[in-house]
Scaffold this motif. Structure first.
Motif, mmCIF file in Angstrom:
data_model
loop_
_atom_site.group_PDB
_atom_site.id
_atom_site.type_symbol
_atom_site.label_atom_id
_atom_site.label_comp_id
_atom_site.label_asym_id
_atom_site.label_seq_id
_atom_site.Cartn_x
_atom_site.Cartn_y
_atom_site.Cartn_z
ATOM 1 N N CYS A 317 44.804 40.126 41.273
ATOM 2 C CA CYS A 317 43.956 41.294 41.075
ATOM 3 C C CYS A 317 43.426 41.814 42.407
ATOM 4 C CB CYS A 317 42.804 40.940 40.141
ATOM 5 S SG CYS A 317 41.671 42.300 39.782
ATOM 6 N N LYS A 320 46.107 43.618 44.459
ATOM 7 C CA LYS A 320 46.419 44.952 43.923
ATOM 8 C C LYS A 320 45.333 45.955 44.292
ATOM 9 C CE LYS A 320 49.301 43.525 40.014
ATOM 10 N NZ LYS A 320 49.461 43.504 38.535
ATOM 11 N N ARG A 321 44.083 45.541 44.233
ATOM 12 C CA ARG A 321 42.991 46.455 44.585
ATOM 13 C C ARG A 321 43.010 46.776 46.075
ATOM 14 N NH1 ARG A 321 40.167 47.900 39.785
ATOM 15 N NH2 ARG A 321 41.378 46.771 38.224
ATOM 16 N N GLN A 325 43.513 50.493 47.842
ATOM 17 C CA GLN A 325 42.468 51.037 48.723
ATOM 18 C C GLN A 325 42.571 50.377 50.104
ATOM 19 O OE1 GLN A 325 40.340 53.392 47.827
ATOM 20 N NE2 GLN A 325 40.669 53.457 45.618
ATOM 21 N N ALA A 332 37.533 48.341 47.632
ATOM 22 C CA ALA A 332 38.544 47.509 46.978
ATOM 23 C C ALA A 332 37.945 46.192 46.504
ATOM 24 C CB ALA A 332 39.705 47.249 47.938
ATOM 25 N N GLU A 335 35.770 46.803 43.432
ATOM 26 C CA GLU A 335 36.587 47.064 42.247
ATOM 27 C C GLU A 335 37.212 45.776 41.716
ATOM 28 O OE1 GLU A 335 39.381 50.149 43.129
ATOM 29 O OE2 GLU A 335 37.855 51.731 43.066
ATOM 30 N N TYR A 336 37.638 44.914 42.617
ATOM 31 C CA TYR A 336 38.157 43.597 42.220
ATOM 32 C C TYR A 336 37.075 42.793 41.503
ATOM 33 C CZ TYR A 336 38.190 38.602 43.526
ATOM 34 O OH TYR A 336 38.036 37.236 43.552
#
Length: 395
Positions: A317, A320-321, A325, A332, A335-336
């Motif tokens: 995860c 990917k974040r 970003q 990022a 968001e993670y």
């Protein structure tokens, strides 16, 4: 990728740290991993791998390597450790691939660590620093800087604290002091399969639930070894994960258990002990260009066998974040964190609840057994969907 982009810095070379380095490197990032031990290796013995772990292995590109080293049991069996009554029987070799799309497996912790370590080395983007203790770190707005005990300094775009239960990186963000001691002690050992009593020599993950104790045993390395973990309530406390246990205390705590339990325990002459700890869940483990991962972010008791699985999910995860970003790591990282913290909180709290259920006595034990026996196989599988279904894993 911009040529001016700096590497990402990972503190901790365990399963979570290596998984995060691998996932980030696969998305083009240079990563430095700092491990204070003299070499990159894992202590401990077996790890249970739920279907969610195998989805993560697919993401990391290591499924084939894991499959070569894992054992795949036919069943998960839960027994009453006093009466010897079978309480739960799940035919997981057939059930889990059909219900969740992936198997249930068992692997030696060192084997999984080696798979991730080899994969990191193969990328050419992961730089491994053993015998390197991080003693200081700071966010310089546009970058982070870490210093080592030997006086070296490294700069990077961001810092990932994957330094476990006693995380020093966590202390700078959360500041919640020492871990919470559960009052439960775990003794672990490994037996050769030929030394396991015949009645316990099953291709299954077997759980024996008793009053204030339980025993787990299952095969490893294609059935060549058996992993044993005995857990009981105790007020004994020693820092660390690898001290020698006291066999006399162990046998005292398991007095009155079924002969199949006692016969298994009698086969072990030397046990390694650790104290089971966790922390209160938090919803803030990222700050600026620094974030946490795995046990540093959400340490949990072992009763759901999800510690390593959650750390690897975190890793995918997070990567990917960061990829989405790349020029705004603080965003990022936040968001993670937001994607992960409700799921990991649920695992932390449910693991505590399972510990109470495993160790129930009296009327509570009777209710546990009656409830578990009343459910169909499909109902039991459905109750696990929040952990194991692909759609439940935050991306």
């Amino acid at each position: 990728m911009s040529n001016s982009r700096q590497p990402l810095l990972v503190v901790g070379g365990g399963i979570g740290g290596l998984a995060s380095a691998l996932a980030l490197s696969q998305r083009g990032r240079e990563v430095h991993v700092f491990e204070q031990a003299a070499e990159f290796k894992e202590i401990g013995a077996g790890i249970q791998l739920g279907p969610n772990a195998f989805y993560t292995f697919d993401e990391l590109g290591v499924t084939e390597a894991v499959n070569e080293l894992a054992a795949f049991p036919d069943d998960i069996i839960a027994m009453d450790a006093v009466s010897g009554e079978r309480v739960v029987h799940l035919p997981v070799s057939e059930l889990f691939p059909r219900r969740f799309g992936k198997p249930y497996g068992l692997i030696h912790r060192a084997d999984l660590h080696r798979v991730l370590l080899d994969a990191c080395r193969e990328t050419g983007r992961v730089h491994l620093h053993a015998a390197t203790q991080i003693v200081g770190f700071g966010d310089n707005r546009g970058s982070v800087r870490v210093t080592t005990a030997s006086g070296e300094a490294y700069e990077g775009d961001g810092l990932i604290g994957a330094d476990g239960l006693w995380s020093t990186v966590r202390e700078s963000i959360v500041g919640d002091g020492k871990p919470r001691v559960s009052g439960h002690i775990a003794y672990r050992a490994v037996l050769r399969t030929e030394d396991v009593p015949l009645e316990n020599r099953l291709n299954a993950m077997v759980l024996w639930m008793g009053p204030k104790y339980h025993l787990v045993h299952y095969p490893l390395r294609g059935g060549k070894l058996f992993n044993l973990v005995a857990v009981f309530h105790s007020d004994r406390y020693e820092d660390g994960w690898d001290t020698y246990g006291d066999p006399e205390e162990l046998h005292l705590r398991f007095q009155g258990a079924h002969p199949h339990v006692l016969n298994m325990l009698a086969k072990i002459e030397s046990w390694r002990m650790w104290v089971l700890c966790d922390r209160e869940p938090v919803n803030h483990w990222s700050q600026g260009r620094t974030t946490l991962l795995g046990d540093a972010a959400h340490p949990m008791l072992q009763y759901l066998a999800q510690g390593a699985c959650m750390a690897m999910e975190d890793a995918v995860c997070l990567a990917k974040r960061v990829a989405a970003q790349p020029d705004d790591l603080p965003r990022a990282f936040l968001e993670y964190q937001q994607a992960r913290y409700l799921r990991t909180t649920r695992v932390q709290l449910t693991a505590r609840l399972y510990g109470h259920a495993y160790h129930a006595a009296g009327a509570t034990r009777d209710l546990r057994n009656a409830f578990l026996k009343s459910r169909t196989i499909e109902q039991t599988a459905d109750s696990m969907a929040w952990m194991y279904d692909r759609k439940e894993i935050p991306q």
